[in-house]
Design a protein around this motif. Structure first.
Motif, PDB file in Angstrom:
ATOM      1  N   ARG A 102       0.828  -1.210   0.000  1.00  0.00           N
ATOM      2  CA  ARG A 102       0.000   0.000   0.000  1.00  0.00           C
ATOM      3  C   ARG A 102       0.858   1.254   0.000  1.00  0.00           C
ATOM      4  NH1 ARG A 102      -5.401  -0.443   1.209  1.00  0.00           N
ATOM      5  NH2 ARG A 102      -6.165  -2.521   1.697  1.00  0.00           N
ATOM      6  N   GLU A 293      -4.201   2.645   7.209  1.00  0.00           N
ATOM      7  CA  GLU A 293      -4.950   2.356   5.990  1.00  0.00           C
ATOM      8  C   GLU A 293      -6.046   3.391   5.748  1.00  0.00           C
ATOM      9  OE1 GLU A 293      -6.379  -1.603   5.947  1.00  0.00           O
ATOM     10  OE2 GLU A 293      -4.382  -2.519   6.016  1.00  0.00           O
ATOM     11  N   ASN A 294      -6.708   3.846   6.818  1.00  0.00           N
ATOM     12  CA  ASN A 294      -7.737   4.883   6.661  1.00  0.00           C
ATOM     13  C   ASN A 294      -7.132   6.182   6.143  1.00  0.00           C
ATOM     14  OD1 ASN A 294      -9.820   3.238   7.527  1.00  0.00           O
ATOM     15  ND2 ASN A 294      -9.610   3.827   9.673  1.00  0.00           N
ATOM     16  N   LYS A 295      -5.962   6.543   6.650  1.00  0.00           N
ATOM     17  CA  LYS A 295      -5.308   7.768   6.194  1.00  0.00           C
ATOM     18  C   LYS A 295      -4.818   7.623   4.750  1.00  0.00           C
ATOM     19  CE  LYS A 295      -3.987   9.353  10.790  1.00  0.00           C
ATOM     20  NZ  LYS A 295      -2.895   9.617  11.757  1.00  0.00           N
ATOM     21  N   MET A 296      -4.410   6.411   4.382  1.00  0.00           N
ATOM     22  CA  MET A 296      -4.019   6.183   2.995  1.00  0.00           C
ATOM     23  C   MET A 296      -5.211   6.355   2.062  1.00  0.00           C
ATOM     24  SD  MET A 296      -1.543   2.844   3.373  1.00  0.00           S
ATOM     25  CE  MET A 296      -0.277   2.785   4.637  1.00  0.00           C
ATOM     26  N   GLN A 297      -6.363   5.829   2.474  1.00  0.00           N
ATOM     27  CA  GLN A 297      -7.564   5.983   1.656  1.00  0.00           C
ATOM     28  C   GLN A 297      -7.954   7.446   1.527  1.00  0.00           C
ATOM     29  OE1 GLN A 297      -9.175   3.672  -0.087  1.00  0.00           O
ATOM     30  NE2 GLN A 297      -7.796   2.061   0.604  1.00  0.00           N
ATOM     31  N   LEU A 300      -5.704   9.068  -0.980  1.00  0.00           N
ATOM     32  CA  LEU A 300      -6.050   8.735  -2.358  1.00  0.00           C
ATOM     33  C   LEU A 300      -7.283   9.506  -2.834  1.00  0.00           C
ATOM     34  CD1 LEU A 300      -5.489   4.869  -2.383  1.00  0.00           C
ATOM     35  CD2 LEU A 300      -4.081   6.602  -3.481  1.00  0.00           C
ATOM     36  N   HIS A 301      -8.257   9.707  -1.943  1.00  0.00           N
ATOM     37  CA  HIS A 301      -9.455  10.447  -2.317  1.00  0.00           C
ATOM     38  C   HIS A 301      -9.151  11.919  -2.571  1.00  0.00           C
ATOM     39  CE1 HIS A 301     -12.047   7.199  -0.173  1.00  0.00           C
ATOM     40  NE2 HIS A 301     -11.843   6.897  -1.445  1.00  0.00           N
TER      41      HIS A 301
END
Length: 338
Positions: A102, A293-297, A300-301
């Protein structure tokens, strides 16, 4: 080295050891079925050294394998529970492999922006220089009523107007490439960017959990992790915890008080495991990997709109001079019509 492949190999090797197959024979069997890779060469060499009678802790010396992996193999030999340790190793590298994939995917996006920006700015610079002379020659035909020396030509045709965006993107691309290639710089920025910091804490929790489940005592685990974190901002905290535990502190919670880099919330989560410190680190790993993972999403947004805005500003800066020149050309046509 491929973390997923390393995890798969260790899971296979653990099954072979449980079936009574010696480690050296298991390694030879596994590497024979692997495709040519750096990992295959190193594991094949490890199997050869074990066949010659070397102990695991001696056989892994000078091999180009992850330092964490070599320490875990030595720990499995010392605790005489190599299958259990190998399964823990497989779980660890599977989790780290998912997180690393990721993070690498995220690292590609800024690189794409910089490369596309460099290409677009280079095309703009070429068109600016090529079209400037043609437009000036057209407008010069307007005679005294239009002298063709509008201020926009001075800006649009200047060297700095054409080269500056290229320089900005080229410098940015070079600096970003340097960060990706430098392990020291990666460690530095991993504690400056929130999602990378959460990922680093999740990795720390996962490694500590594996070491504890492999049978190593907590003070020894802290010492091993502090050596692996040499050069990172967490190193001083790890040494402080190790020292306090060796001086007789009864719990991780007490030893971890006053940490500068490791958050109090992280240490509080670990403390909720009580005497089962491994369970506490498991909870911390789960929470911080989810946060990362939430911060990565979220990144990306946000990335696509920012990318569109950046390219839009770049193209707008290129088109504005053309609009000004077009307006002047229309005025020149009106003058000819009169």
């Amino acid at each position: 080295m491929n973390n997923d492949e390393l995890a798969f190999v260790n899971r296979q090797l653990a099954g072979m050891l449980k079936a009574g197959i010696p480690m050296e024979a298991g390694l030879k069997k596994i590497t024979a079925s692997m495709t040519d890779s750096k990992l295959k060469v190193q594991l094949d060499e490890l199997g050869s050294r074990l066949e010659k009678g070397q102990l695991v802790d001696k056989a892994v010396v000078d091999l180009d394998l992850p330092e964490t992996y070599k320490r875990l193999l030595a720990l499995g030999q010392a605790s005489q529970s190599m299958p259990k340790v190998l399964l823990c190793v497989a779980d660890y590298y599977e989790r780290i492999g998912t997180l690393t994939t990721r993070l690498r995917g995220l690292a590609v996006y800024p690189m794409l922006i910089l490369v596309c920006g460099l290409i677009v700015s280079g095309l703009m610079a070429y068109l600016s220089v090529a079209l400037k002379d043609d437009l000036v020659s057209i407008t010069d035909t307007g005679g005294e009523s239009y002298n063709g020396h509008h201020w926009i030509f001075e800006v649009y045709g200047s060297v700095w107007f054409s080269v500056f965006p290229m320089c900005v993107f080229a410098v940015g691309l070079g600096f970003y490439s340097f960060i990706l290639r430098s392990q020291k710089m990666r460690k530095y920025f991993s504690w400056k960017i929130p999602m990378l910091r959460d990922a680093a804490l999740a990795q720390y929790a996962s490694l500590t959990e594996v070491l504890l489940n492999s049978g190593a005592p907590l003070p020894e685990v802290m010492g091993m992790v502090s050596k692996l974190e040499t050069g990172s901002e967490m190193e001083s905290d790890m040494k402080k915890i190790e020292q306090r535990l060796s001086e007789g502190q009864a719990s991780y919670e007490a030893a971890a008080r006053g940490c500068k880099t490791i958050p109090d919330f992280f240490n509080w989560i670990v403390a909720q495991g009580g005497e089962d410190v491994a369970a506490g680190f498991s909870h911390a790993r789960s929470i911080y990997s989810g946060r990362a993972e939430n911060k990565m999403q979220a990144f990306l947004h946000c990335f696509l709109p920012v990318n569109i805005l950046l390219m839009g500003i770049l193209l707008l800066g290129f088109c504005l001079p053309h609009f000004a020149i077009l307006i002047d050309l229309l005025r020149m046509v009106d003058q000819f019509g009169m």
